[in-house]
Design a protein around this motif. Structure first.
Motif, PDB file in Angstrom:
ATOM      1  N   TYR A  53      -1.993  10.512   2.855  1.00  0.00           N
ATOM      2  CA  TYR A  53      -1.033   9.667   2.166  1.00  0.00           C
ATOM      3  C   TYR A  53      -0.754  10.235   0.795  1.00  0.00           C
ATOM      4  CZ  TYR A  53      -5.503   7.541   0.673  1.00  0.00           C
ATOM      5  OH  TYR A  53      -6.779   7.335   0.232  1.00  0.00           O
ATOM      6  N   THR A  54       0.246   9.663   0.142  1.00  0.00           N
ATOM      7  CA  THR A  54       0.626  10.087  -1.200  1.00  0.00           C
ATOM      8  C   THR A  54      -0.056   9.177  -2.215  1.00  0.00           C
ATOM      9  OG1 THR A  54       2.746  10.895  -0.393  1.00  0.00           O
ATOM     10  CG2 THR A  54       2.564  10.502  -2.766  1.00  0.00           C
ATOM     11  N   THR A  55      -0.755   9.780  -3.171  1.00  0.00           N
ATOM     12  CA  THR A  55      -1.386   8.988  -4.214  1.00  0.00           C
ATOM     13  C   THR A  55      -0.317   8.342  -5.085  1.00  0.00           C
ATOM     14  OG1 THR A  55      -1.537  10.910  -5.685  1.00  0.00           O
ATOM     15  CG2 THR A  55      -3.460  10.436  -4.287  1.00  0.00           C
ATOM     16  N   THR A  56      -0.665   7.230  -5.695  1.00  0.00           N
ATOM     17  CA  THR A  56       0.310   6.501  -6.494  1.00  0.00           C
ATOM     18  C   THR A  56      -0.417   5.654  -7.535  1.00  0.00           C
ATOM     19  OG1 THR A  56       2.295   5.122  -6.345  1.00  0.00           O
ATOM     20  CG2 THR A  56       0.460   4.531  -4.898  1.00  0.00           C
ATOM     21  N   THR A  57       0.324   4.819  -8.217  1.00  0.00           N
ATOM     22  CA  THR A  57      -0.248   3.966  -9.263  1.00  0.00           C
ATOM     23  C   THR A  57      -0.850   2.706  -8.644  1.00  0.00           C
ATOM     24  OG1 THR A  57       1.823   2.770  -9.559  1.00  0.00           O
ATOM     25  CG2 THR A  57       1.500   4.762 -10.901  1.00  0.00           C
ATOM     26  N   PRO A  58      -1.753   2.053  -9.365  1.00  0.00           N
ATOM     27  CA  PRO A  58      -2.342   0.815  -8.841  1.00  0.00           C
ATOM     28  C   PRO A  58      -1.298  -0.254  -8.504  1.00  0.00           C
ATOM     29  CG  PRO A  58      -3.594   1.579 -10.717  1.00  0.00           C
ATOM     30  CD  PRO A  58      -2.380   2.454 -10.624  1.00  0.00           C
ATOM     31  N   GLU A  59      -0.224  -0.308  -9.254  1.00  0.00           N
ATOM     32  CA  GLU A  59       0.807  -1.310  -9.003  1.00  0.00           C
ATOM     33  C   GLU A  59       1.452  -1.153  -7.622  1.00  0.00           C
ATOM     34  OE1 GLU A  59      -0.181  -0.747 -13.012  1.00  0.00           O
ATOM     35  OE2 GLU A  59       0.885   0.739 -11.814  1.00  0.00           O
ATOM     36  N   GLU A  60       1.383   0.056  -7.078  1.00  0.00           N
ATOM     37  CA  GLU A  60       1.971   0.339  -5.766  1.00  0.00           C
ATOM     38  C   GLU A  60       0.962   0.225  -4.631  1.00  0.00           C
ATOM     39  OE1 GLU A  60       5.260   0.910  -5.298  1.00  0.00           O
ATOM     40  OE2 GLU A  60       5.456   0.510  -7.452  1.00  0.00           O
ATOM     41  N   ARG A  61      -0.289  -0.054  -4.954  1.00  0.00           N
ATOM     42  CA  ARG A  61      -1.350  -0.139  -3.939  1.00  0.00           C
ATOM     43  C   ARG A  61      -1.812  -1.587  -3.799  1.00  0.00           C
ATOM     44  NH1 ARG A  61      -1.965   3.114  -0.262  1.00  0.00           N
ATOM     45  NH2 ARG A  61      -4.191   2.903  -0.224  1.00  0.00           N
ATOM     46  N   PHE A  62      -2.865  -1.796  -3.058  1.00  0.00           N
ATOM     47  CA  PHE A  62      -3.428  -3.128  -2.846  1.00  0.00           C
ATOM     48  C   PHE A  62      -4.944  -3.012  -2.721  1.00  0.00           C
ATOM     49  CE2 PHE A  62      -2.207  -1.233   1.184  1.00  0.00           C
ATOM     50  CZ  PHE A  62      -3.375  -1.336   1.931  1.00  0.00           C
ATOM     51  N   TRP A  63      -5.623  -4.126  -2.952  1.00  0.00           N
ATOM     52  CA  TRP A  63      -7.064  -4.189  -2.721  1.00  0.00           C
ATOM     53  C   TRP A  63      -7.293  -4.380  -1.226  1.00  0.00           C
ATOM     54  CZ3 TRP A  63     -10.367  -3.056  -6.433  1.00  0.00           C
ATOM     55  CH2 TRP A  63      -9.997  -3.246  -7.757  1.00  0.00           C
ATOM     56  N   GLU A  64      -8.386  -3.838  -0.742  1.00  0.00           N
ATOM     57  CA  GLU A  64      -8.793  -4.133   0.621  1.00  0.00           C
ATOM     58  C   GLU A  64     -10.303  -4.287   0.668  1.00  0.00           C
ATOM     59  OE1 GLU A  64      -9.023  -0.875   3.739  1.00  0.00           O
ATOM     60  OE2 GLU A  64      -7.571   0.001   2.359  1.00  0.00           O
ATOM     61  N   ALA A  65     -10.751  -5.037   1.642  1.00  0.00           N
ATOM     62  CA  ALA A  65     -12.188  -5.234   1.865  1.00  0.00           C
ATOM     63  C   ALA A  65     -12.396  -5.418   3.363  1.00  0.00           C
ATOM     64  CB  ALA A  65     -12.686  -6.453   1.093  1.00  0.00           C
ATOM     65  N   HIS A  66     -13.598  -5.159   3.809  1.00  0.00           N
ATOM     66  CA  HIS A  66     -13.921  -5.210   5.231  1.00  0.00           C
ATOM     67  C   HIS A  66     -15.116  -6.132   5.454  1.00  0.00           C
ATOM     68  CE1 HIS A  66     -11.235  -1.795   5.462  1.00  0.00           C
ATOM     69  NE2 HIS A  66     -11.928  -1.251   4.488  1.00  0.00           N
ATOM     70  N   LYS A  67     -15.232  -6.636   6.659  1.00  0.00           N
ATOM     71  CA  LYS A  67     -16.360  -7.494   7.013  1.00  0.00           C
ATOM     72  C   LYS A  67     -17.357  -6.784   7.923  1.00  0.00           C
ATOM     73  CE  LYS A  67     -13.951 -11.917   6.651  1.00  0.00           C
ATOM     74  NZ  LYS A  67     -13.642 -13.183   7.355  1.00  0.00           N
ATOM     75  N   LYS A  68     -16.850  -5.926   8.810  1.00  0.00           N
ATOM     76  CA  LYS A  68     -17.696  -5.340   9.852  1.00  0.00           C
ATOM     77  C   LYS A  68     -18.143  -3.910   9.577  1.00  0.00           C
ATOM     78  CE  LYS A  68     -15.558  -8.075  13.494  1.00  0.00           C
ATOM     79  NZ  LYS A  68     -14.794  -8.023  14.741  1.00  0.00           N
ATOM     80  N   PRO A 106      -3.139  -8.434  -3.411  1.00  0.00           N
ATOM     81  CA  PRO A 106      -2.265  -7.660  -4.304  1.00  0.00           C
ATOM     82  C   PRO A 106      -3.054  -7.038  -5.447  1.00  0.00           C
ATOM     83  CG  PRO A 106      -1.749 -10.014  -4.421  1.00  0.00           C
ATOM     84  CD  PRO A 106      -2.828  -9.851  -3.414  1.00  0.00           C
ATOM     85  N   ALA A 107      -2.519  -5.955  -5.977  1.00  0.00           N
ATOM     86  CA  ALA A 107      -3.159  -5.278  -7.105  1.00  0.00           C
ATOM     87  C   ALA A 107      -3.307  -6.241  -8.274  1.00  0.00           C
ATOM     88  CB  ALA A 107      -2.329  -4.067  -7.524  1.00  0.00           C
ATOM     89  N   MET A 131      -9.574  -0.017  -3.915  1.00  0.00           N
ATOM     90  CA  MET A 131      -8.184   0.405  -3.948  1.00  0.00           C
ATOM     91  C   MET A 131      -8.227   1.931  -4.044  1.00  0.00           C
ATOM     92  SD  MET A 131      -5.142  -0.671  -6.639  1.00  0.00           S
ATOM     93  CE  MET A 131      -5.891  -2.256  -6.903  1.00  0.00           C
ATOM     94  N   ALA A 132      -7.932   2.586  -2.942  1.00  0.00           N
ATOM     95  CA  ALA A 132      -7.983   4.043  -2.884  1.00  0.00           C
ATOM     96  C   ALA A 132      -6.571   4.605  -2.996  1.00  0.00           C
ATOM     97  CB  ALA A 132      -8.635   4.488  -1.582  1.00  0.00           C
TER      98      ALA A 132
END
Length: 151
Positions: A53-68, A106-107, A131-132
């Motif tokens: 993927y293309t790296t970008t600014t935090p404003e263009e990304r999102f937080w994610e988390a996993h359970k499993k 959202p960021a 947020m990667a």
């Protein structure tokens, strides 16, 4: 989160056996030659995703988390920034998506950021929202390994 370099694994004797197995696999296989997509190591117990993927600014990304799954991030060719914050501190979580095995939010400001260079890794646990794909300068296309280890 645990951050380090694959050449200094002796500093992490406390890691779970499946995480150590992942590092051994990474050291003994040419992951850079793997095509984009999912590759089984041990069925659903341990698998590698090659992503681009293309790296970008935090404003263009999102937080994610996993359970499993625990995520292990390895950049292959370029560096990227990864920001981590305690999952409970991130506002605005959406519904858990069972098919994608993730929650998104959202960021927002906060967290701690590390720069991952080829050879570095970051281990993120379910309590680590992350947020990667962030850049500190110009956007660039990166390839990375994302290993999924069951909790």
């Amino acid at each position: 989160m645990i951050f380090g370099n694959i050449n200094n694994l002796s500093e992490f004797p406390f890691l779970e056996e499946q995480v150590k197995e992942c590092f051994e696999y990474a050291k003994t296989h040419d992951l850079a030659s793997y095509e984009k997509g999912s590759h089984e190591i041990d069925g659903d117990n341990l698998f590698v995703n090659i992503v681009s993927y293309t790296t970008t600014t935090p404003e263009e990304r999102f937080w994610e988390a996993h359970k499993k799954y625990i995520d292990i991030h390895f950049p292959l060719e370029e560096s990227e920034l990864v920001t981590v914050m305690e999952t409970a501190r991130v506002p605005g979580w959406g519904e858990y998506d069972e098919a994608k095995e993730r929650m998104k939010a959202p960021a927002c400001e906060g967290g701690s950021t590390v720069t991952l260079h080829p050879g570095d890794f970051a281990v993120t646990f379910p309590e680590d929202a992350h947020m990667a794909g962030l850049t500190s300068g110009e956007e660039k296309t990166i390839r990375k390994v994302l290993v999924k280890v069951p909790v």
